[in-house]
Design a protein around this motif. Structure first.
Motif, PDB file in Angstrom:
ATOM      1  N   VAL A  75     -27.772  54.824 -41.470  1.00 47.09           N
ATOM      2  CA  VAL A  75     -29.262  55.434 -42.265  1.00 47.09           C
ATOM      3  C   VAL A  75     -30.531  53.915 -41.906  1.00 47.09           C
ATOM      4  O   VAL A  75     -31.320  54.473 -40.895  1.00 47.09           O
ATOM      5  CB  VAL A  75     -29.002  55.114 -44.075  1.00 47.09           C
ATOM      6  CG1 VAL A  75     -30.692  55.686 -44.262  1.00 47.09           C
ATOM      7  CG2 VAL A  75     -28.323  56.320 -44.446  1.00 47.09           C
ATOM      8  N   SER A 246     -34.698  62.782 -39.805  1.00 48.51           N
ATOM      9  CA  SER A 246     -35.012  63.338 -40.460  1.00 48.51           C
ATOM     10  C   SER A 246     -33.540  64.834 -40.134  1.00 48.51           C
ATOM     11  O   SER A 246     -32.859  65.546 -40.494  1.00 48.51           O
ATOM     12  CB  SER A 246     -36.662  65.127 -40.169  1.00 48.51           C
ATOM     13  OG  SER A 246     -37.271  64.152 -40.251  1.00 48.51           O
ATOM     14  N   ILE A 249     -30.661  63.811 -42.378  1.00 47.76           N
ATOM     15  CA  ILE A 249     -30.748  64.066 -43.616  1.00 47.76           C
ATOM     16  C   ILE A 249     -30.276  65.480 -43.606  1.00 47.76           C
ATOM     17  O   ILE A 249     -29.767  65.956 -44.171  1.00 47.76           O
ATOM     18  CB  ILE A 249     -32.246  64.059 -43.879  1.00 47.76           C
ATOM     19  CG1 ILE A 249     -32.035  62.609 -44.626  1.00 47.76           C
ATOM     20  CG2 ILE A 249     -32.141  64.682 -45.547  1.00 47.76           C
ATOM     21  CD1 ILE A 249     -34.362  62.406 -44.987  1.00 47.76           C
ATOM     22  N   TYR A 250     -30.642  66.713 -42.478  1.00 45.93           N
ATOM     23  CA  TYR A 250     -30.388  67.855 -41.953  1.00 45.93           C
ATOM     24  C   TYR A 250     -28.552  67.491 -42.257  1.00 45.93           C
ATOM     25  O   TYR A 250     -27.869  69.044 -42.896  1.00 45.93           O
ATOM     26  CB  TYR A 250     -31.150  68.189 -41.308  1.00 45.93           C
ATOM     27  CG  TYR A 250     -30.655  69.688 -41.170  1.00 45.93           C
ATOM     28  CD1 TYR A 250     -30.983  70.800 -41.643  1.00 45.93           C
ATOM     29  CD2 TYR A 250     -29.464  69.784 -39.566  1.00 45.93           C
ATOM     30  CE1 TYR A 250     -30.227  72.230 -41.390  1.00 45.93           C
ATOM     31  CE2 TYR A 250     -29.407  71.379 -39.786  1.00 45.93           C
ATOM     32  CZ  TYR A 250     -30.123  72.963 -40.491  1.00 45.93           C
ATOM     33  OH  TYR A 250     -28.837  73.549 -40.043  1.00 45.93           O
ATOM     34  N   SER A 252     -26.448  65.775 -42.405  1.00 47.41           N
ATOM     35  CA  SER A 252     -25.437  65.022 -44.643  1.00 47.41           C
ATOM     36  C   SER A 252     -26.277  66.085 -45.552  1.00 47.41           C
ATOM     37  O   SER A 252     -24.874  66.588 -46.150  1.00 47.41           O
ATOM     38  CB  SER A 252     -26.518  63.911 -44.388  1.00 47.41           C
ATOM     39  OG  SER A 252     -26.363  63.372 -45.943  1.00 47.41           O
ATOM     40  N   PHE A 253     -26.793  67.480 -44.941  1.00 46.83           N
ATOM     41  CA  PHE A 253     -27.167  68.141 -46.054  1.00 46.83           C
ATOM     42  C   PHE A 253     -25.333  68.828 -45.996  1.00 46.83           C
ATOM     43  O   PHE A 253     -25.352  69.519 -46.978  1.00 46.83           O
ATOM     44  CB  PHE A 253     -28.331  68.825 -46.259  1.00 46.83           C
ATOM     45  CG  PHE A 253     -29.077  69.780 -46.788  1.00 46.83           C
ATOM     46  CD1 PHE A 253     -28.591  69.740 -48.304  1.00 46.83           C
ATOM     47  CD2 PHE A 253     -29.101  71.005 -46.545  1.00 46.83           C
ATOM     48  CE1 PHE A 253     -29.391  70.686 -49.141  1.00 46.83           C
ATOM     49  CE2 PHE A 253     -29.081  72.052 -46.992  1.00 46.83           C
ATOM     50  CZ  PHE A 253     -29.324  71.907 -48.539  1.00 46.83           C
ATOM     51  N   THR A 260     -25.709  63.160 -51.161  1.00 44.61           N
ATOM     52  CA  THR A 260     -25.791  61.442 -49.807  1.00 44.61           C
ATOM     53  C   THR A 260     -27.271  62.732 -49.759  1.00 44.61           C
ATOM     54  O   THR A 260     -28.218  61.229 -49.124  1.00 44.61           O
ATOM     55  CB  THR A 260     -25.045  62.206 -48.106  1.00 44.61           C
ATOM     56  OG1 THR A 260     -23.300  61.710 -49.569  1.00 44.61           O
ATOM     57  CG2 THR A 260     -24.932  60.417 -47.704  1.00 44.61           C
ATOM     58  N   SER A 261     -27.125  63.727 -48.992  1.00 43.57           N
ATOM     59  CA  SER A 261     -28.687  63.438 -48.077  1.00 43.57           C
ATOM     60  C   SER A 261     -29.907  62.819 -49.240  1.00 43.57           C
ATOM     61  O   SER A 261     -30.879  63.090 -48.804  1.00 43.57           O
ATOM     62  CB  SER A 261     -28.674  65.398 -47.512  1.00 43.57           C
ATOM     63  OG  SER A 261     -29.125  66.336 -48.693  1.00 43.57           O
ATOM     64  N   ARG A 262     -30.114  63.412 -50.665  1.00 48.11           N
ATOM     65  CA  ARG A 262     -30.942  63.169 -51.118  1.00 48.11           C
ATOM     66  C   ARG A 262     -30.841  61.343 -51.724  1.00 48.11           C
ATOM     67  O   ARG A 262     -32.362  60.905 -51.669  1.00 48.11           O
ATOM     68  CB  ARG A 262     -30.905  63.808 -52.623  1.00 48.11           C
ATOM     69  CG  ARG A 262     -31.764  63.502 -53.420  1.00 48.11           C
ATOM     70  CD  ARG A 262     -31.231  64.261 -55.332  1.00 48.11           C
ATOM     71  NE  ARG A 262     -30.183  63.581 -55.554  1.00 48.11           N
ATOM     72  CZ  ARG A 262     -29.051  64.083 -55.848  1.00 48.11           C
ATOM     73  NH1 ARG A 262     -29.081  65.423 -56.565  1.00 48.11           N
ATOM     74  NH2 ARG A 262     -28.134  63.176 -56.702  1.00 48.11           N
ATOM     75  N   ILE A 264     -30.493  59.636 -49.014  1.00 48.89           N
ATOM     76  CA  ILE A 264     -30.752  59.255 -47.968  1.00 48.89           C
ATOM     77  C   ILE A 264     -32.721  59.358 -47.687  1.00 48.89           C
ATOM     78  O   ILE A 264     -33.343  58.343 -46.616  1.00 48.89           O
ATOM     79  CB  ILE A 264     -30.884  59.504 -46.588  1.00 48.89           C
ATOM     80  CG1 ILE A 264     -28.994  59.590 -46.555  1.00 48.89           C
ATOM     81  CG2 ILE A 264     -31.348  59.788 -45.365  1.00 48.89           C
ATOM     82  CD1 ILE A 264     -28.400  60.256 -45.472  1.00 48.89           C
ATOM     83  N   ALA A 265     -33.294  60.521 -47.889  1.00 47.32           N
ATOM     84  CA  ALA A 265     -34.370  61.101 -48.617  1.00 47.32           C
ATOM     85  C   ALA A 265     -35.068  60.131 -48.677  1.00 47.32           C
ATOM     86  O   ALA A 265     -36.299  59.657 -49.133  1.00 47.32           O
ATOM     87  CB  ALA A 265     -33.888  62.423 -49.270  1.00 47.32           C
TER      88      ALA A 265
END
Lengths: 293, 355
Positions: A75, A246, A249-250, A252-253, A260-262, A264-265
């Motif tokens: 990250v 970006s 996040i995608y 990871s999502f 996890t993506s949340r 990172i966001a």
């Protein structure tokens, strides 16, 4: 009695009188137009506040996970890469976009100028995937520019230069248009006078026009940088790797799920907010001048 | 010193058409004309800020048509002063020296006496936005003079100043012209300024140079009806020459015979220009005049304007006389009063139709 005192004292000498006056008026007069505007605008702001509150509450419920994600090298590396690529794109925009903005600001209206202005604005109106595809087609290994550049060792596909060039493409209208507006606000008479005093065109630009447009340069650069680091679709077409934030996040999502993506966001939100706040604070007094002349 | 030889220039919908003029060393040259006539564009063209589409610009006999403004040695002061708002007064004035390579400290020391001369030494570290209009004007003038230009161009420098500041500034300009021997070109739409300052002048209307020459000549003996109207000649009458006796002509102007001195032939259509202060007004029992044109009439209107008054008289043709307010009061002039007007034949300027 009070009303009479207020009407004779049009410039209240102390704060108490002003407060009294405001209280007097508060109960009598409601500006429904302003109230209506505040409600409508508040709804828009409210959506952003709600979204931020939502993610904040959820993330703060599991701080250990948030810290673990935020501190991961993946990250941190991705955030640095994204901000660095955005800064590189802005640097290129300053070098190439500033002269373009100046020419657009100073040239007389013509069909050619209109065409150039439309071309500058194209990234604004295109879907980001289309913008990404345009960049890909031009800079891919077999592309018009990609092929000769790859021969001298500059590859764009799945490479850092690809990320920068995609960011540059989508962010360029923000910088060029803001900068052009800044140049337009500097009266051409100032340049004319500078030239009659012995300054060449570039010296007049450097010593008069540019210093008077610095605020617009800062604003344009910050806007363009914000746009660049937020790009996703435009970048993944040419440079899925290395992961900008970006893309991470995608990725990871789609692989690890929302949790996890949340996180990172949320980390990105905090860092971005901090950085933009600092930038705004830093540029608060830069390039300001008294323009009552 | 600087000459325009048939210069034409198009800027969007506006154009300068075939302009030829000569500004000599030491002239206080006025470019006058109504708003939108092209005066500022002409001034900017002299400075080199617009390149002519055709024609030549000459400086000391050498063609400088393509010479950029920074190499011409011509200073420019705009109507809006155009001070650099991000620089102090001292930095504004020393700007020209700095761009020529002088160090900041030296440049500031160099302009210090100039600031004192223009009475702005105490404002050296102030920014233009905090100055009054008169102070800004002085800074702009000092900045232009600091680089010792050969020619100084002024674009309506007095229009934004109050009357008291205007008088002071006119004194400054006269001093610059006389003591420093500076050639000054000033754009204006004020006839009063032209009367006060100009040695030579040009009248430009709709981008075309209508008249050019010694200021007194242009102001008193204009070449065309338009110029006569612009330079403020109060009485402009169209007529036809009915008799010519060795240069003394009689002109029928709207049924009234007016005598003048000209070579115009009988039957020729002419325009007569009579300045209001050349029209002498006498009440009926007043002293007789030796003037060739004596006309009885009745006062229609008296318009007071500061210390002077315009008396409009119906004498077969409508004529305007300009008197002091004191004279109007002493003579008891008022609408309805019968008067006798007299004008010397030599005070009637004749514009011939082909000139």
């Amino acid at each position: 009695m009070k009303t009479e005192a207020l009407s004779t004292d049009s410039f209240p000498a102390d704060g108490e009188s002003a407060v009294t006056r405001w209280r007097e008026h508060r109960g009598r007069y409601v500006d429904w137009c302003t109230v209506g505007f505040c409600i409508l605008g508040g709804l828009l702001v409210g959506i952003t506040v709600l979204a931020l509150a939502n993610i904040t509450m959820t993330e703060l419920a599991d701080p250990a996970h948030l810290l673990k994600v935020a501190a991961s090298s993946e990250v941190i590396g991705s955030i640095l890469l994204t901000f660095g690529a955005g800064a590189n794109a802005v640097l290129l925009l300053i070098i190439f976009g500033t002269p373009l903005a100046y020419i657009l600001a100073r040239s007389r209206p013509s069909r050619f100028k209109g065409a150039v202005e439309s071309i500058v604005d194209i990234p604004l109106i295109l879907p980001h995937t289309v913008a990404g595809l345009l960049v890909y087609l031009l800079f891919m290994r077999r592309g018009w520019l990609g092929a000769p550049l790859s021969e001298i060792g500059l590859a764009f596909e799945d490479a850092y230069p690809g990320t920068v060039i995609a960011m540059l493409f989508v962010a360029s209208p923000f910088y060029v248009n803001t900068m052009r507006e800044g140049f337009e606000k500097v009266p051409v008479h100032l340049e004319n006078v500078a030239r009659t005093l012995g300054a060449g065109t570039f010296t007049a630009f450097r010593t008069v026009t540019l210093p008077l447009s610095l605020r617009h340069m800062y604003s344009g650069a910050i806007l363009a940088w914000g746009r660049a680091i937020g790009e996703f679709a435009g970048v993944i077409m040419i440079a899925y790797y290395p992961f900008i934030i970006s893309t991470l996040i995608y990725y990871s999502f789609t692989t690890d799920g929302i949790h996890t993506s949340r996180s990172i966001a949320f980390t990105v939100i905090l860092v971005s907010f901090g950085v933009f706040y600092l930038l705004r604070r830093m540029t608060r007094y830069l390039g300001r001048y008294d323009d009552r002349v | 010193m600087i000459a325009f030889d048939r210069v034409s220039l198009a800027l969007g919908s506006f154009s300068l058409n075939d302009v030829s003029l000569t500004i000599n060393r030491g002239d206080y040259y006025f470019i006058v004309g109504p708003s939108g006539a092209g005066k500022t564009v002409l001034l900017e063209a002299i400075a080199g800020l617009h390149r002519p589409d055709s024609g030549r610009v000459l400086l000391r006999g050498e063609e400088i048509t393509a010479l950029p403004p920074e190499q011409r040695g011509i200073g420019l002061v705009y109507q809006d002063y155009s001070l650099f708002p991000n620089m102090t007064v001292a930095d504004n004035v020393s700007y020209g020296l700095r761009v020529r390579g002088m160090r900041k400290k030296e440049a500031r020391a160099e302009v210090a006496p100039l600031l004192d001369r223009f009475g702005i030494g105490h404002l050296a570290d102030r920014y233009p936005g905090t100055l009054s209009g008169g102070e800004q004007q002085r800074v702009a003038l000092a900045r232009a003079v600091a680089v010792k230009p050969d020619i100084l161009l002024l674009d309506e420098p007095l229009s934004a100043l109050d009357p008291v500041t205007q008088e002071k500034f006119i004194a400054d300009l006269k001093r610059l012209h006389r003591e420093d021997g500076l050639t000054i070109v000033q754009v204006s739409h004020s006839r009063r300024e032209a009367h006060l300052l100009a040695t030579r002048m040009a009248v430009i209307i709709d981008g075309t140079l209508m008249d050019e020459g010694e200021a007194e000549v242009v102001l008193n003996t204009p070449r065309s009806r338009e110029v006569a109207s612009f330079v403020g000649i109060e009485n402009i009458l169209d007529g036809m020459v009915t008799a010519n006796d060795g240069g003394h002509v009689t002109v029928d102007a709207g049924g009234r015979a007016i005598e003048a001195v000209t070579d115009a032939a009988v039957g020729e259509e002419v325009t007569l220009c009579i300045r209001g202060d050349d029209v002498v007004v006498a009440v009926e029992d007043g002293p007789q005049s030796s003037a060739r044109n004596t006309m009885a009439g009745t006062i229609v209107q008296v318009v007071e304007n500061g210390p002077i008054a315009e008396v409009r008289v119906d004498a077969g043709v409508m004529l305007t006389a300009v008197l002091t307010r004191r004279s109007v009061q002493d003579l008891g002039l008022a609408p309805g009063i019968p008067v006798t007007l007299s004008v010397k034949a030599t005070a009637v300027h004749v514009i011939r139709s082909f000139s």
